[in-house]
Enzyme design. Structure first.
Site, PDB file in Angstrom:
ATOM      1  N   SER A 150     -10.006   5.049 -85.478  1.00 15.61           N
ATOM      2  CA  SER A 150      -9.073   4.239 -86.239  1.00 15.61           C
ATOM      3  C   SER A 150      -9.418   2.983 -86.731  1.00 15.61           C
ATOM      4  O   SER A 150     -10.686   2.764 -86.626  1.00 15.61           O
ATOM      5  CB  SER A 150      -7.938   3.831 -85.164  1.00 15.61           C
ATOM      6  OG  SER A 150      -7.310   2.616 -85.555  1.00 15.61           O
ATOM      7  N   TYR A 182      -5.028   0.496 -76.959  1.00 14.67           N
ATOM      8  CA  TYR A 182      -5.428   1.344 -77.713  1.00 14.67           C
ATOM      9  C   TYR A 182      -6.727   1.080 -78.522  1.00 14.67           C
ATOM     10  O   TYR A 182      -7.717   1.839 -78.930  1.00 14.67           O
ATOM     11  CB  TYR A 182      -4.323   1.404 -78.807  1.00 14.67           C
ATOM     12  CG  TYR A 182      -4.381   2.183 -79.873  1.00 14.67           C
ATOM     13  CD1 TYR A 182      -4.025   3.564 -79.831  1.00 14.67           C
ATOM     14  CD2 TYR A 182      -4.700   1.904 -81.412  1.00 14.67           C
ATOM     15  CE1 TYR A 182      -3.838   4.445 -80.772  1.00 14.67           C
ATOM     16  CE2 TYR A 182      -4.737   2.663 -82.272  1.00 14.67           C
ATOM     17  CZ  TYR A 182      -4.502   4.047 -82.289  1.00 14.67           C
ATOM     18  OH  TYR A 182      -4.626   5.065 -83.133  1.00 14.67           O
TER      19      TYR A 182
HETATM   20  P1  NDP Z   1       1.404  11.788 -83.502  1.00 20.23           P
HETATM   21  O1  NDP Z   1       2.111  11.088 -82.728  1.00 20.23           O
HETATM   22  O2  NDP Z   1       2.033  12.385 -84.878  1.00 20.23           O
HETATM   23  O3  NDP Z   1       0.438  12.987 -83.116  1.00 20.23           O
HETATM   24  C1  NDP Z   1      -0.084  12.559 -81.698  1.00 20.23           C
HETATM   25  C2  NDP Z   1      -0.336  14.164 -81.419  1.00 20.23           C
HETATM   26  O4  NDP Z   1      -1.052  13.972 -79.989  1.00 20.23           O
HETATM   27  C3  NDP Z   1       0.829  14.995 -81.184  1.00 20.23           C
HETATM   28  O5  NDP Z   1       0.615  16.276 -81.471  1.00 20.23           O
HETATM   29  C4  NDP Z   1       0.947  15.124 -79.613  1.00 20.23           C
HETATM   30  O6  NDP Z   1       1.471  16.420 -79.042  1.00 20.23           O
HETATM   31  C5  NDP Z   1      -0.540  14.781 -79.162  1.00 20.23           C
HETATM   32  N1  NDP Z   1      -0.683  14.313 -77.720  1.00 20.23           N
HETATM   33  C6  NDP Z   1      -0.187  12.982 -77.314  1.00 20.23           C
HETATM   34  N2  NDP Z   1      -0.746  12.723 -76.076  1.00 20.23           N
HETATM   35  C7  NDP Z   1      -1.123  14.050 -75.782  1.00 20.23           C
HETATM   36  C8  NDP Z   1      -1.782  14.617 -74.396  1.00 20.23           C
HETATM   37  N3  NDP Z   1      -1.481  13.755 -73.241  1.00 20.23           N
HETATM   38  N4  NDP Z   1      -1.992  15.833 -74.160  1.00 20.23           N
HETATM   39  C9  NDP Z   1      -2.286  16.744 -75.438  1.00 20.23           C
HETATM   40  N5  NDP Z   1      -1.595  16.290 -76.591  1.00 20.23           N
HETATM   41  C10 NDP Z   1      -0.993  14.872 -76.834  1.00 20.23           C
HETATM   42  O7  NDP Z   1       0.312  10.719 -84.122  1.00 20.23           O
HETATM   43  P2  NDP Z   1      -0.837  10.722 -85.289  1.00 20.23           P
HETATM   44  O8  NDP Z   1      -0.852  12.041 -85.898  1.00 20.23           O
HETATM   45  O9  NDP Z   1      -0.606   9.435 -86.229  1.00 20.23           O
HETATM   46  O10 NDP Z   1      -2.152  10.522 -84.309  1.00 20.23           O
HETATM   47  C11 NDP Z   1      -3.165  11.464 -84.037  1.00 20.23           C
HETATM   48  C12 NDP Z   1      -4.533  10.765 -83.762  1.00 20.23           C
HETATM   49  O11 NDP Z   1      -4.952  10.127 -84.972  1.00 20.23           O
HETATM   50  C13 NDP Z   1      -4.392   9.586 -82.576  1.00 20.23           C
HETATM   51  O12 NDP Z   1      -5.539   9.833 -81.997  1.00 20.23           O
HETATM   52  C14 NDP Z   1      -3.970   8.621 -83.429  1.00 20.23           C
HETATM   53  O13 NDP Z   1      -4.290   7.428 -82.413  1.00 20.23           O
HETATM   54  C15 NDP Z   1      -5.079   8.408 -84.322  1.00 20.23           C
HETATM   55  N6  NDP Z   1      -4.735   7.687 -85.476  1.00 20.23           N
HETATM   56  C16 NDP Z   1      -3.599   7.703 -86.194  1.00 20.23           C
HETATM   57  C17 NDP Z   1      -3.261   6.919 -87.226  1.00 20.23           C
HETATM   58  C18 NDP Z   1      -2.154   6.736 -88.020  1.00 20.23           C
HETATM   59  O14 NDP Z   1      -2.009   5.650 -88.811  1.00 20.23           O
HETATM   60  N7  NDP Z   1      -1.091   7.587 -87.873  1.00 20.23           N
HETATM   61  C19 NDP Z   1      -4.355   5.792 -87.656  1.00 20.23           C
HETATM   62  C20 NDP Z   1      -5.521   5.981 -86.762  1.00 20.23           C
HETATM   63  C21 NDP Z   1      -5.832   6.872 -85.765  1.00 20.23           C
HETATM   64  P3  NDP Z   1       2.433  16.448 -77.854  1.00 20.23           P
HETATM   65  O15 NDP Z   1       3.468  15.547 -78.023  1.00 20.23           O
HETATM   66  O16 NDP Z   1       2.963  18.022 -78.099  1.00 20.23           O
HETATM   67  O17 NDP Z   1       1.840  16.500 -76.567  1.00 20.23           O
END
Ligand code: NDP
Length: 255
Positions: free
Chosen positions: A144, A157
């Protein structure tokens, strides 16, 4: 050998049922990879699998919580069973709890650390034996901008995302001998469910991201696809341990 061709490869994408994970999964599928989508929400996973299948590849949905080492191992075993092996891991699943540092309970701290940092390690650890046995593999972790910068309302985070970048370098260094390349993508601000929550908590966030980002826009999940295809393909075989910002210039600009 076509440099960016992923036909015949199998990728696990944790959190591949939405947001950045699905944007990357769609990109890998467009390059020809078969995909195992892992997440907790079965409805979202089913929809993602339908989207990926419509791109002409094989896709399976797996119920897996990355905080549970047993479920992570089952995710890898089920992928091998359904798709024949694992060549690529996108360790993407992540979450945040937003508040002032002094107000976190230790349980809240541990939830974020266990999901975003221990969860990434658990997934990398679980795919290593099969990648090694296959003669190599590609792992992409998701950092990130907070791998580089601090953020007042997201102390655990930011600690995990700094940790993920450093973990990436250590795994890259250890597993180069197994022909496994491990690299980290550092997304800028991307429009997903995660940042919808952040925008609710921080009303000025929408505009300040546009102002602060040289590209003058928020990123979209599909913006991550090209970097992921590159880091999962033969085009990056001599690249390991790097952190690649995909951020519209955010990390290169003071203002
Ligand atoms: P979302 O909330 O859209 O997606 C997060 C995903 O992670 C979901 O598909 C969720 O699926 C899954 N998830 C969360 N916890 C668990 C768990 N314990 N076990 C399995 N799956 C899990 O967020 P983003 O797409 O934005 O985030 C994706 C990644 O990108 C993250 O690591 C985030 O920190 C990173 N990121 C995002 C940024 C942004 O601006 N959006 C910037 C920088 C990094 P489900 O609910 O089905 O478990």
């Amino acid at each position: 050998m076509e440099l960016f061709d992923l036909r015949g490869k199998v990728a696990i994408v944790t959190g591949g049922n939405g947001g950045i994970g699905l944007g990357i999964a769609r990109g890998l599928a467009q390059a020809g990879a078969d995909i195992a989508v892992a997440g907790r929400n079965a409805d979202k996973t089913r929809e993602a699998v339908d989207q990926l299948t419509s791109l002409g590849v094989r896709a399976v949905g797996l119920q897996a919580d990355v905080t549970d080492a047993g479920q992570v191992q089952q995710m890898v075993d089920a992928t091998i069973e359904a798709l024949g092996g694992v060549d690529i891991l996108i360790a993407n699943a992540g979450m945040s709890i937003r508040k002032a540092p002094e107000t976190y309970s230790l349980d809240e701290w541990t939830t974020v650390i266990t999901t975003n940092l221990t969860g990434v390690f658990a997934c990398c650890h679980a795919v290593h034996p099969s990648m090694k046995a296959r003669g190599g593999g590609k792992i992409v972790t998701i950092g990130s901008m907070t791998s580089i910068f601090g953020l007042d309302m997201a102390a655990p985070y930011t600690a995990t995302k700094g940790g993920v970048m450093q973990l990436t370098k250590s795994l890259a260094s250890a597993w180069a001998r197994d022909n496994i390349q491990v690299n980290c993508i550092l997304p800028g601000w991307i429009d997903t469910d995660l940042t919808v929550g952040a925008r609710r908590a921080l009303p000025r966030l929408q505009e300040s991201v546009v102002e602060r980002t040289p590209a003058k826009r928020w990123g979209r999940p599909e913006d991550l696809a090209g970097a992921a295809i590159f880091l999962c393909s033969a085009a990056s075989d001599f690249i390991t341990g790097t952190a690649l910002p995909v951020d519209g210039g955010f990390s290169s600009s003071m203002f």
